[in-house]
Design a protein around this motif. Structure first.
Motif, mmCIF file in Angstrom:
data_model
loop_
_atom_site.group_PDB
_atom_site.id
_atom_site.type_symbol
_atom_site.label_atom_id
_atom_site.label_comp_id
_atom_site.label_asym_id
_atom_site.label_seq_id
_atom_site.Cartn_x
_atom_site.Cartn_y
_atom_site.Cartn_z
ATOM 1 N N LEU B 262 0.757 -1.316 -0.140
ATOM 2 C CA LEU B 262 0.303 -0.060 -0.091
ATOM 3 C C LEU B 262 0.913 1.254 0.002
ATOM 4 O O LEU B 262 0.566 2.046 -0.615
ATOM 5 C CB LEU B 262 -0.754 -0.113 1.244
ATOM 6 N N SER B 263 1.878 1.197 0.878
ATOM 7 C CA SER B 263 2.751 2.384 0.776
ATOM 8 C C SER B 263 3.504 2.498 -0.555
ATOM 9 O O SER B 263 3.728 3.735 -0.613
ATOM 10 C CB SER B 263 3.724 2.153 2.070
ATOM 11 N N LEU B 264 3.514 1.615 -1.181
ATOM 12 C CA LEU B 264 4.278 1.719 -2.612
ATOM 13 C C LEU B 264 3.455 2.527 -3.429
ATOM 14 O O LEU B 264 3.905 3.130 -4.368
ATOM 15 C CB LEU B 264 4.622 0.552 -3.309
ATOM 16 N N THR B 265 2.165 2.382 -3.494
ATOM 17 C CA THR B 265 1.120 2.998 -4.201
ATOM 18 C C THR B 265 0.480 4.215 -3.931
ATOM 19 O O THR B 265 0.270 5.078 -4.499
ATOM 20 C CB THR B 265 0.158 1.859 -4.736
ATOM 21 N N LYS B 266 0.518 4.294 -2.512
ATOM 22 C CA LYS B 266 -0.679 5.569 -2.124
ATOM 23 C C LYS B 266 0.153 6.524 -1.380
ATOM 24 O O LYS B 266 -0.277 7.722 -1.333
ATOM 25 C CB LYS B 266 -1.616 4.820 -1.163
ATOM 26 N N ARG B 267 1.231 6.217 -0.749
ATOM 27 C CA ARG B 267 1.798 7.325 0.134
ATOM 28 C C ARG B 267 2.429 8.611 -0.736
ATOM 29 O O ARG B 267 3.176 8.535 -1.612
ATOM 30 C CB ARG B 267 2.995 6.600 1.018
ATOM 31 N N PRO B 268 1.935 9.746 -0.153
ATOM 32 C CA PRO B 268 2.383 11.017 -0.877
ATOM 33 C C PRO B 268 3.997 10.840 -0.438
ATOM 34 O O PRO B 268 4.489 10.643 0.750
ATOM 35 C CB PRO B 268 1.746 12.013 -0.198
ATOM 36 N N LYS B 269 4.749 11.224 -1.478
ATOM 37 C CA LYS B 269 6.360 11.101 -1.269
ATOM 38 C C LYS B 269 6.603 12.029 -0.026
ATOM 39 O O LYS B 269 7.556 11.718 0.738
ATOM 40 C CB LYS B 269 7.122 11.386 -2.378
ATOM 41 N N VAL B 270 6.015 13.109 -0.232
ATOM 42 C CA VAL B 270 6.566 14.042 1.003
ATOM 43 C C VAL B 270 6.396 13.760 2.304
ATOM 44 O O VAL B 270 7.085 13.534 3.140
ATOM 45 C CB VAL B 270 5.851 15.548 0.821
ATOM 46 N N GLU B 271 5.126 13.021 2.540
ATOM 47 C CA GLU B 271 4.650 12.728 3.692
ATOM 48 C C GLU B 271 5.381 11.460 4.491
ATOM 49 O O GLU B 271 6.028 11.430 5.444
ATOM 50 C CB GLU B 271 3.188 11.981 3.810
ATOM 51 N N ALA B 272 5.722 10.539 3.221
ATOM 52 C CA ALA B 272 6.551 9.470 3.547
ATOM 53 C C ALA B 272 7.833 9.742 4.219
ATOM 54 O O ALA B 272 8.466 9.145 4.993
ATOM 55 C CB ALA B 272 6.749 8.746 2.431
#
Lengths: 324, 324
Positions: B262-272
């Protein structure tokens, strides 16, 4: 239901252990609120496990217990060295250690890994031995892996106690430090646990986890580690290896140990310091002590870790220094 | 006599391995002059063993093979990372790595250790996968430990090949990377060797040493390592552990893996990027990904590695943040 909660808990923790841990230098909290969900609470509260590192320690002596004991939830497992900074081990691994012995004044578990020459030298290090005696007053378990038992023994903690060490190191542990030796993978005498050579530290650590967290927890940890070892070759102890191999290896270890003891009494300090920078041109290992094995080629002196390397060098010195 | 010379040779080398190795960045010389003294010469010339490290690798996945393969005389065993510098592993160990993938263009043995979330992320790292494909063209053995097989598989090297991995990781290795899965401690398919979870890398490495140096040499190395493992508790594989434990752990691993995907597809890069610095206030672990488990206490948001940590926090938040 209790079983399910217990398993959920274990697995959550194990899963979490796959993430990078913080390098928080404070004592890790024991997760009492979550632990209370487990039917059988841990028998002991283990918050801190300190593994004493020093240049020359054997890789798996420290890394085996580190990984296995890290499976205990809520427990901080960390390295400690005489001084903070980079520790270079017997395999050339460089590890950043952020705690010195001055920083640590109590531990729930102390783990002392072994090695060979450098380990014996540690048995003469008064500052380290004093620290071990002081820490031992605070521990729930004081443990050693392999020849690490020499160091614990040198601190006076294994005198007349049941213990074990690497098969070669048993005579030294008995004769110099007064332990009662047993031929087992690990031995416990009250809070003093010791293990046989190198890989035996993992078996001891699994037994520690079972002792602290209970067998169901330890079984889940084993599954995470897939620890169902099956050596592809029989051997690994002095009792299931052919006598000639055991005798020859014992003789060779003894020769190495004689060199260490000689270096402790005879080497001039200045020369010893200089020798640290010598590299054996054949095997590329650091020559730490004045072994007496040296050769001159094109006006330059070369030092060797062994007669074998020296002989190889003398047969064809050009092949070992030509590319320099 | 040949036997004695052989043993002398082995033991000299093993003794020498107790000294600190140099950090020579050049390829170690194969000691042909001394090797010729052995009745049976090694079947393969192994000069370089490179172990690929990355943040989050599992301690024993890398350290087991490092120690065991280091027992081979004349062989340089070293770590490699995408970038030089400090690598922090899943257990919080910080290792200085002096070779980047750009520095290494050939290896005799490549070892790819596993981990969990970070290992899966590596299967998406094009630079690393391209390097593995390039290095593989030069290797005598391309090997993996535990979920490291996912990375080798992602490079396309295990498609339709016989292989194994950590028991949880088998479905991924089969379904995403096309390997033919076997339930064994280690599997060889030509030059591609893979091992089951974590500690199985040691068994595979012993088999490699025997394959390269011959069984008599491997037996001497076993004696040095005292590798005669005896787990104090039965278990460690999915086949000798109770079904409830296996099923629950598989379910929990799966939950963790779903979060990664999920993190690979959904997380916004900045937030990550921001989330990397979050620490779970309960277990003190770094929270690497947006798991959705968060709570607000006294106006501040806290992130958790799991629902269990969140629940513990909510029961008594003051006990976890009061000392800050």
């Amino acid at each position: 239901m209790k079983q399910s909660i217990f398993l959920w808990l274990i697995i959550t923790i194990i899963l979490s252990s796959c993430n990078s841990k913080s390098d928080d230098t404070k004592t890790g909290p024991l997760l009492d609120p979550t632990l209370q969900l487990i039917g059988d609470a841990p028998k002991k509260k283990i918050r801190t496990v300190g593994i004493l590192l020093y240049d020359g320690f054997a890789t798996l002596d420290a890394m085996g217990p580190h990984h296995v004991l890290k499976e205990m939830m809520g427990t901080n497992v960390f390295f400690i060295a005489k001084q903070k900074g980079t520790i270079t081990n017997g395999g050339g691994i460089k590890i950043d250690v952020h705690r010195s012995i001055e920083d640590v004044d109590s531990l729930d578990i102390l783990v002392v890994p072994g090695g060979f020459k450098e380990t014996y030298l540690m048995t003469k290090d008064t500052a380290v031995l004093n620290w071990i005696r002081r820490i031992d007053k605070t521990t729930t378990y004081t443990t050693s892996v392999c020849t690490g038992a020499w160091i614990v023994g040198a601190a006076g903690l294994l005198k007349d106690k049941n213990a074990t060490t690497h098969w070669f190191g048993k005579d030294i542990l008995k004769n110099e430090f007064g332990a009662k030796i047993h031929d087992r993978r690990w031995v416990r005498d009250g809070k003093y646990w010791s293990s046989a050579g190198v890989t035996a530290g993992m078996d001891m650590s699994v037994a520690l986890v079972a002792n602290i967290m209970g067998e169901p927890y330890a079984r889940a940890a084993l599954l995470d580690l897939e620890y169902d070892p099956q050596s592809p070759i029989e051997g690994g102890s002095e009792f299931n290896t052919d006598k000639e191999t055991v005798d020859m290896m014992r003789k060779m270890y003894s020769t190495g140990m004689e060199e260490v003891k000689l270096s402790l009494t005879k080497r001039p300090k200045v020369e010893a310091a200089k020798l640290v920078s010598f590299l054996d041109p054949v095997c590329k290992m650091k020559v730490n002590y004045a072994t007496g094995d040296s050769a001159v080629y094109k006006g330059k002196t070369y030092k060797f870790c062994s007669k074998m390397c020296k002989e190889s060098f003398e047969k064809d010195p050009g092949s070992f220094v030509a590319s320099k």
